[in-house]
Scaffold this motif. Structure first.
Motif, PDB file in Angstrom:
ATOM      1  N   TYR A  62      -1.279   6.256  -8.473  1.00 43.66           N
ATOM      2  CA  TYR A  62      -1.401   5.047  -7.967  1.00 43.66           C
ATOM      3  C   TYR A  62      -0.074   3.966  -7.480  1.00 43.66           C
ATOM      4  CZ  TYR A  62      -6.516   6.087  -7.833  1.00 43.66           C
ATOM      5  OH  TYR A  62      -8.057   6.515  -8.095  1.00 43.66           O
ATOM      6  N   LYS A 115      -1.481   2.064  -1.508  1.00 42.38           N
ATOM      7  CA  LYS A 115      -1.692   3.202  -0.925  1.00 42.38           C
ATOM      8  C   LYS A 115      -1.744   4.025  -2.361  1.00 42.38           C
ATOM      9  CE  LYS A 115      -0.435   3.487   3.848  1.00 42.38           C
ATOM     10  NZ  LYS A 115      -0.493   4.276   4.964  1.00 42.38           N
ATOM     11  N   LYS A 116      -2.971   5.484  -2.363  1.00 39.05           N
ATOM     12  CA  LYS A 116      -2.953   5.759  -3.598  1.00 39.05           C
ATOM     13  C   LYS A 116      -2.187   7.514  -2.069  1.00 39.05           C
ATOM     14  CE  LYS A 116      -7.276   7.214  -3.428  1.00 39.05           C
ATOM     15  NZ  LYS A 116      -8.764   7.523  -3.720  1.00 39.05           N
ATOM     16  N   ALA A 153       2.993   8.840   3.311  1.00 40.08           N
ATOM     17  CA  ALA A 153       2.172   7.887   2.427  1.00 40.08           C
ATOM     18  C   ALA A 153       2.748   7.723   0.637  1.00 40.08           C
ATOM     19  CB  ALA A 153       1.137   8.731   1.777  1.00 40.08           C
ATOM     20  N   CYS A 154       4.387   8.496   0.902  1.00 39.22           N
ATOM     21  CA  CYS A 154       4.774   7.622  -0.205  1.00 39.22           C
ATOM     22  C   CYS A 154       6.281   8.460   0.053  1.00 39.22           C
ATOM     23  CB  CYS A 154       4.428   8.566  -1.675  1.00 39.22           C
ATOM     24  SG  CYS A 154       4.876  10.297  -1.441  1.00 39.22           S
ATOM     25  N   PRO A 176       4.074   5.343  -4.323  1.00 40.88           N
ATOM     26  CA  PRO A 176       2.912   5.722  -3.391  1.00 40.88           C
ATOM     27  C   PRO A 176       3.407   4.133  -2.098  1.00 40.88           C
ATOM     28  CG  PRO A 176       1.801   6.073  -5.260  1.00 40.88           C
ATOM     29  CD  PRO A 176       3.705   5.687  -5.460  1.00 40.88           C
TER      30      PRO A 176
END
Length: 300
Positions: free
Chosen positions: A100, A59-60, A10-11, A55
């Motif tokens: 965020y 996406k967060k 996700a990051c 991120p």
């Protein structure tokens, strides 16, 4: 497409050392066979820098906390995947929350005790790593590793005796050999001589080998690996009685490490000079002598 995206992290996590641009970088062979360049440290240094979490666009990242660990680990290849931590320090970077956009966290480990050197051997490796963990519940934690190398230096030994030995086969061969010292730094030169007192066999050639012996485990679970790192021809043909053969062997071309004695009760690395004589019937006679190898501090 949805399924492919589900397995993407996700990051993006990056680790930057504070003095990364000015600090010496050295090659490190990773377990996948690739060689990367990483910073070099020694024991009692401060290890500081910044960790960035970014991120993926749109996406967060929800998390239950972010931490960085400084780990010193030993891994035995016959017990692959199990690491023995001899150093483990933790810094909490962030409390549970959401990210965020790109966020940067400073970290600092002060005067870190790193008593053992980074080592990649036949059956064992010792590594130092920064491990960043973004804890998440059901989604699974995100983990990033950043390796670095540790080398420690020694002053010249206060006592460094020469090695003198006699070796012989009754009524056939009798030689004396002498090496100028018993402890050598990694860029040293082995200087010595071999003196033939009695020669009644036809010698074809004589070599000097540097051998590394790595011992791992203990008791019945001990694994010993011996590698010949260098083979240096000293003489070709049969010597006559009274002949003296000089020895001059530079250590710098070879990938030596210091001698390691019982590192964390897990492994040892020793070095030997092995004198090998081969006669015309291809019989081999050899005499082995242990030497100590150390890393000498560079003087500016």
């Amino acid at each position: 497409n949805y399924i492919i995206g589900a397995f993407k992290p996700a990051c993006h996590i990056s680790v930057v050392f504070s003095d990364g641009k000015s600090r010496k970088q050295v090659p490190l062979k990773k377990e996948n066979g690739q060689t990367v360049t990483v910073p070099l440290f020694q024991s009692q240094e401060n290890i500081t820098g910044q960790i960035s979490v970014e991120p993926l666009s749109g996406k967060k990242v929800e998390h239950n906390g972010i931490k960085v660990e400084l780990l010193g680990q030993i891994e035995m290849y016959f017990d692959k995947g199990n690491f023995y931590d001899f150093t483990s320090l933790v810094r909490e970077l962030d409390v549970p929350g959401e990210i965020y956009e790109r966020k940067t966290f400073p970290f600092e480990f002060s005067t870190v005790e790193m008593p053992y050197e980074t080592y990649n051997g036949v059956n064992v490796r010792l590594r130092y790593v920064l491990k960043v963990t973004i804890s998440r519940g059901y989604a699974g934690s995100i983990v990033e590793y950043q390796d670095f190398v540790v080398r420690n230096y020694s002053p010249p030994p206060s006592v460094n005796n020469s090695i003198k030995m006699e070796v012989g086969i009754e009524d056939c061969l009798h030689i004396e050999f002498e090496y100028n010292k018993s402890k050598y730094h990694l860029k040293d030169v082995i200087i010595g001589k071999i003196y033939f007192l009695l020669v009644r066999i036809k010698i074809k050639n004589m070599d000097l080998e540097i051998r590394r012996r790595e011992s791992t485990g203990s008791g019945t679970n001990t694994h010993v690996e011996t590698e010949t790192l260098a083979k240096f021809e000293l003489m070709d043909g049969t010597p006559v009685r009274g002949e003296s053969i000089p020895v001059r062997l530079f250590l710098s071309p070879y990938e030596l490490t210091p001698t390691y004695k019982n590192i964390n009760n897990k492994f040892s690395v020793k070095y030997y000079l092995n004198l090998v004589l081969v006669d015309e019937e291809d019989r081999r006679y050899f005499k082995q002598q242990e030497i100590t190898v150390y890393r000498l501090e560079k003087t500016s």
